[in-house]
Design a protein around this motif. Sequence first.
Motif, PDB file in Angstrom:
ATOM      1  N   ASN A   1       5.697   3.279  -7.558  1.00  0.00           N
ATOM      2  CA  ASN A   1       5.650   2.470  -8.771  1.00  0.00           C
ATOM      3  C   ASN A   1       4.233   2.360  -9.298  1.00  0.00           C
ATOM      4  N   VAL A   2       4.158   2.034 -10.569  1.00  0.00           N
ATOM      5  CA  VAL A   2       2.882   1.839 -11.235  1.00  0.00           C
ATOM      6  C   VAL A   2       3.033   0.656 -12.187  1.00  0.00           C
ATOM      7  N   VAL A   3       1.984  -0.139 -12.286  1.00  0.00           N
ATOM      8  CA  VAL A   3       1.938  -1.228 -13.263  1.00  0.00           C
ATOM      9  C   VAL A   3       1.084  -0.730 -14.413  1.00  0.00           C
ATOM     10  N   SER A   4       1.681  -0.630 -15.596  1.00  0.00           N
ATOM     11  CA  SER A   4       0.938  -0.030 -16.700  1.00  0.00           C
ATOM     12  C   SER A   4       1.574  -0.351 -18.045  1.00  0.00           C
ATOM     13  N   ASN A   5       0.768  -0.217 -19.087  1.00  0.00           N
ATOM     14  CA  ASN A   5       1.268  -0.258 -20.457  1.00  0.00           C
ATOM     15  C   ASN A   5       0.858   1.013 -21.198  1.00  0.00           C
TER      16      ASN A   5
ATOM     17  N   SER B   1       1.651 -10.491 -19.096  1.00  0.00           N
ATOM     18  CA  SER B   1       2.384 -11.649 -18.626  1.00  0.00           C
ATOM     19  C   SER B   1       3.490 -11.152 -17.696  1.00  0.00           C
ATOM     20  N   GLY B   2       4.153 -12.050 -17.056  1.00  0.00           N
ATOM     21  CA  GLY B   2       5.286 -11.683 -16.222  1.00  0.00           C
ATOM     22  C   GLY B   2       4.955 -11.747 -14.745  1.00  0.00           C
ATOM     23  N   ASN B   3       5.987 -11.691 -13.941  1.00  0.00           N
ATOM     24  CA  ASN B   3       5.860 -11.798 -12.487  1.00  0.00           C
ATOM     25  C   ASN B   3       5.689 -10.401 -11.887  1.00  0.00           C
ATOM     26  N   ILE B   4       4.650  -9.724 -12.309  1.00  0.00           N
ATOM     27  CA  ILE B   4       4.414  -8.330 -11.949  1.00  0.00           C
ATOM     28  C   ILE B   4       4.160  -8.150 -10.454  1.00  0.00           C
ATOM     29  N   SER B   5       3.360  -8.986  -9.854  1.00  0.00           N
ATOM     30  CA  SER B   5       2.999  -8.819  -8.437  1.00  0.00           C
ATOM     31  C   SER B   5       4.207  -8.859  -7.521  1.00  0.00           C
ATOM     32  N   SER B   6       5.113  -9.788  -7.753  1.00  0.00           N
ATOM     33  CA  SER B   6       6.281  -9.893  -6.874  1.00  0.00           C
ATOM     34  C   SER B   6       7.178  -8.665  -7.015  1.00  0.00           C
ATOM     35  N   ILE B   7       7.297  -8.133  -8.216  1.00  0.00           N
ATOM     36  CA  ILE B   7       8.117  -6.936  -8.420  1.00  0.00           C
ATOM     37  C   ILE B   7       7.453  -5.725  -7.772  1.00  0.00           C
ATOM     38  N   LYS B   8       6.148  -5.589  -7.970  1.00  0.00           N
ATOM     39  CA  LYS B   8       5.408  -4.474  -7.358  1.00  0.00           C
ATOM     40  C   LYS B   8       5.529  -4.534  -5.837  1.00  0.00           C
ATOM     41  N   ASN B   9       5.345  -5.712  -5.256  1.00  0.00           N
ATOM     42  CA  ASN B   9       5.445  -5.867  -3.801  1.00  0.00           C
ATOM     43  C   ASN B   9       6.839  -5.517  -3.290  1.00  0.00           C
ATOM     44  N   LEU B  10       7.867  -5.938  -4.019  1.00  0.00           N
ATOM     45  CA  LEU B  10       9.236  -5.629  -3.622  1.00  0.00           C
ATOM     46  C   LEU B  10       9.478  -4.124  -3.644  1.00  0.00           C
ATOM     47  N   LEU B  11       9.106  -3.467  -4.741  1.00  0.00           N
ATOM     48  CA  LEU B  11       9.320  -2.024  -4.849  1.00  0.00           C
ATOM     49  C   LEU B  11       8.546  -1.264  -3.775  1.00  0.00           C
ATOM     50  N   SER B  12       7.320  -1.686  -3.519  1.00  0.00           N
ATOM     51  CA  SER B  12       6.508  -1.038  -2.495  1.00  0.00           C
ATOM     52  C   SER B  12       7.121  -1.220  -1.105  1.00  0.00           C
TER      53      SER B  12
ATOM     54  N   ASN C   1       6.084   9.260 -18.208  1.00  0.00           N
ATOM     55  CA  ASN C   1       6.205  10.001 -16.950  1.00  0.00           C
ATOM     56  C   ASN C   1       6.998   9.279 -15.865  1.00  0.00           C
ATOM     57  N   SER C   2       7.459   8.081 -16.140  1.00  0.00           N
ATOM     58  CA  SER C   2       8.247   7.349 -15.148  1.00  0.00           C
ATOM     59  C   SER C   2       9.722   7.746 -15.244  1.00  0.00           C
ATOM     60  N   SER C   3      10.440   7.476 -14.171  1.00  0.00           N
ATOM     61  CA  SER C   3      11.877   7.732 -14.168  1.00  0.00           C
ATOM     62  C   SER C   3      12.679   6.483 -14.526  1.00  0.00           C
ATOM     63  N   HIS C   4      12.082   5.314 -14.312  1.00  0.00           N
ATOM     64  CA  HIS C   4      12.720   4.026 -14.561  1.00  0.00           C
ATOM     65  C   HIS C   4      11.671   3.060 -15.113  1.00  0.00           C
ATOM     66  N   LEU C   5      12.137   2.067 -15.867  1.00  0.00           N
ATOM     67  CA  LEU C   5      11.238   1.056 -16.438  1.00  0.00           C
ATOM     68  C   LEU C   5      11.727  -0.338 -16.083  1.00  0.00           C
TER      69      LEU C   5
ATOM     70  N   LYS D   1       9.820   7.478  -9.977  1.00  0.00           N
ATOM     71  CA  LYS D   1       8.616   6.675 -10.180  1.00  0.00           C
ATOM     72  C   LYS D   1       8.950   5.579 -11.186  1.00  0.00           C
ATOM     73  N   ILE D   2       8.782   4.352 -10.762  1.00  0.00           N
ATOM     74  CA  ILE D   2       9.128   3.200 -11.589  1.00  0.00           C
ATOM     75  C   ILE D   2       7.875   2.654 -12.254  1.00  0.00           C
ATOM     76  N   CYS D   3       7.946   2.442 -13.554  1.00  0.00           N
ATOM     77  CA  CYS D   3       6.847   1.814 -14.284  1.00  0.00           C
ATOM     78  C   CYS D   3       7.206   0.362 -14.561  1.00  0.00           C
ATOM     79  N   ILE D   4       6.391  -0.535 -14.039  1.00  0.00           N
ATOM     80  CA  ILE D   4       6.501  -1.957 -14.338  1.00  0.00           C
ATOM     81  C   ILE D   4       5.605  -2.183 -15.563  1.00  0.00           C
ATOM     82  N   ILE D   5       6.207  -2.550 -16.659  1.00  0.00           N
ATOM     83  CA  ILE D   5       5.465  -2.638 -17.910  1.00  0.00           C
ATOM     84  C   ILE D   5       4.574  -3.875 -17.908  1.00  0.00           C
TER      85      ILE D   5
END
Length: 106
Positions: A27-31, A10-21, A38-42, A2-6
Amino acid sequence: MKICIIDYGSGNISSIKNLLSSLDFENVVSNKDKDIINSSHLILPGVGSYSNVMSKLKNNCNLDILESEVLNKKKPFLGICVGMQILSDYGLENEKTKGLGWIKGE
């Protein structure tokens, strides 16, 4: 896995989330501390200046938890653009700004 996109505001979160999906990576977008723990990767995306990203990160994330997960627990971490640059001791863009200090340098 489970990847956490921090998400620090700010940041290009949507493009990263879409790619991972699209690659079927959970994946989860969270702070939130629990999601980071609880994530395996950040992934720390970055858009903007060094000083701006550091300010937003300090205001929106628990840096002690982030540091513990990456440096102590050795959780795989990917910094993208300025999300990688802030791993250094200091940045000089706009003004001298203290970084995370995980990698020696300016």
